[in-house]
Design a protein around this motif. Sequence first.
Motif, mmCIF file in Angstrom:
data_model
loop_
_atom_site.group_PDB
_atom_site.id
_atom_site.type_symbol
_atom_site.label_atom_id
_atom_site.label_comp_id
_atom_site.label_asym_id
_atom_site.label_seq_id
_atom_site.Cartn_x
_atom_site.Cartn_y
_atom_site.Cartn_z
ATOM 1 N N ARG A 176 35.737 33.716 58.307
ATOM 2 C CA ARG A 176 35.424 35.076 57.885
ATOM 3 C C ARG A 176 36.474 35.577 56.889
ATOM 4 N N ALA A 177 37.745 35.267 57.156
ATOM 5 C CA ALA A 177 38.811 35.703 56.256
ATOM 6 C C ALA A 177 38.667 35.048 54.889
ATOM 7 N N VAL A 178 38.298 33.775 54.867
ATOM 8 C CA VAL A 178 38.122 33.071 53.592
ATOM 9 C C VAL A 178 36.948 33.663 52.825
ATOM 10 N N ASN A 179 35.846 33.933 53.511
ATOM 11 C CA ASN A 179 34.686 34.520 52.832
ATOM 12 C C ASN A 179 35.031 35.881 52.219
ATOM 13 N N LYS A 204 38.469 21.534 47.532
ATOM 14 C CA LYS A 204 38.832 21.159 48.893
ATOM 15 C C LYS A 204 38.203 22.059 49.953
ATOM 16 N N GLY A 205 39.015 22.624 50.870
ATOM 17 C CA GLY A 205 38.463 23.300 52.043
ATOM 18 C C GLY A 205 37.505 24.422 51.730
ATOM 19 N N ALA A 206 37.832 25.260 50.744
ATOM 20 C CA ALA A 206 36.934 26.361 50.394
ATOM 21 C C ALA A 206 35.619 25.832 49.833
ATOM 22 N N ALA A 207 35.691 24.766 49.039
ATOM 23 C CA ALA A 207 34.469 24.164 48.504
ATOM 24 C C ALA A 207 33.615 23.589 49.626
ATOM 25 N N TYR A 208 34.255 22.930 50.600
ATOM 26 C CA TYR A 208 33.504 22.371 51.726
ATOM 27 C C TYR A 208 32.810 23.481 52.512
ATOM 28 N N MET A 210 41.887 25.208 57.102
ATOM 29 C CA MET A 210 42.580 25.059 55.823
ATOM 30 C C MET A 210 43.789 25.978 55.803
ATOM 31 N N SER A 211 44.803 25.582 55.062
ATOM 32 C CA SER A 211 46.028 26.373 54.993
ATOM 33 C C SER A 211 46.033 27.337 53.820
ATOM 34 N N ASP A 212 45.137 27.114 52.844
ATOM 35 C CA ASP A 212 45.077 27.986 51.680
ATOM 36 C C ASP A 212 43.734 27.827 50.998
ATOM 37 N N ILE A 213 43.515 28.607 49.953
ATOM 38 C CA ILE A 213 42.311 28.519 49.137
ATOM 39 C C ILE A 213 42.704 27.897 47.799
ATOM 40 N N ASP A 214 41.939 26.911 47.369
ATOM 41 C CA ASP A 214 42.211 26.230 46.102
ATOM 42 C C ASP A 214 41.100 26.547 45.112
ATOM 43 N N THR A 237 23.850 28.045 46.628
ATOM 44 C CA THR A 237 23.094 29.234 46.988
ATOM 45 C C THR A 237 24.023 30.275 47.596
ATOM 46 N N GLU A 238 23.880 31.511 47.163
ATOM 47 C CA GLU A 238 24.649 32.647 47.677
ATOM 48 C C GLU A 238 26.147 32.538 47.387
ATOM 49 N N SER A 239 26.513 31.783 46.357
ATOM 50 C CA SER A 239 27.917 31.705 45.969
ATOM 51 C C SER A 239 28.038 31.925 44.475
ATOM 52 N N SER A 240 29.058 32.651 44.083
ATOM 53 C CA SER A 240 29.296 32.900 42.669
ATOM 54 C C SER A 240 30.309 31.930 42.082
#
Length: 332
Positions: free
Chosen positions: A73-76, A95-99, A112-116, A196-199
Amino acid sequence: MDRYQDPLMCLLRAPDLAQNFSPEQWNLALGQAELAQLMGVLASQYLPASSWLPQVVQQRLAWANRLVEHQQRAVNMALQQLFDALGMFSPMLLKGAAYQVAATPNSAGRMMSDIDILIPQQHLQKAEQSLWLHGWDNRGKTPYDEKYYRAWMHELPPFVHQKTGIILDLHHHWLPSSCRWQFDINEVCKKASYCTESSFLIPEIKDLCIHSAIHLVTSGEGDKGWRDLRDLYLLSQLTEREPLLARAEQFGLVKPVAKVLVLAEQLFGEQPIAPTASWALKAMLPAHSSYQSWSVSAAKMSFYCQAHLSRMPLPLLLPHLMRKAAARYAKA
């Protein structure tokens, strides 16, 4: 358990065998999973049908699952904020955000430890200023650290959101500018597409595989190797091997990618081998007390040194490591 001497690997590869686990085996497996950042993965595998699990195991996995859900939720939310700041620069998740956004098979329970995020290099200065205006800050580094990131690396100094504490790595390439391997990152951008549903743009599956492999090779973070090898194995099942290696060959990365694919197959394929069977696999072991031996320590140190040698030539690397060692000593 003869094929899966390691309790955590047994949980990941042969769930039926876990029904015979002793309390000591459960405690060892969950301790290894926490250090390997795989507790969320175990929660996603075992909680849906968890009635047979010991109560304390259910509790620990449920806690890990809540942590993963909170992080997702925090990443979104952070991605919505980040698109406000970076949307005009055609940002691409890595990486993690893409997955997570692409809902790839390895994303369930993955932490994940961060957003790339990657943007074209020509937009870095404006993107950095826009991030500052939106609450993300990467200032305050030492002059040496500023030079390290801006002259030699493939990313700016890490950003931290001033309210949420979420960390952002803003890339302009997959590989450091000083790395011995180089290719045109625009070739990755050309094949990226929107989910879908991602910018945000998402690399195609073959490129996600290649980046997963090359990040493991160049990061030197062997302690998280099982998580990263599992990522690569599951992602690689979504594409044919020959086109994947041809794509890696296009980037001049076929040798390191092929080597990491072999390691992923050895741990998670149809005929897995012991996770201590080779030097390379020993370097991937979790940093757990059950793996404290001179051979494991030597393998991890060798892997770390080789990774840094691939990132920076020796004339740059030696002064860099000496400076970092001196800084750690001064803080001790």
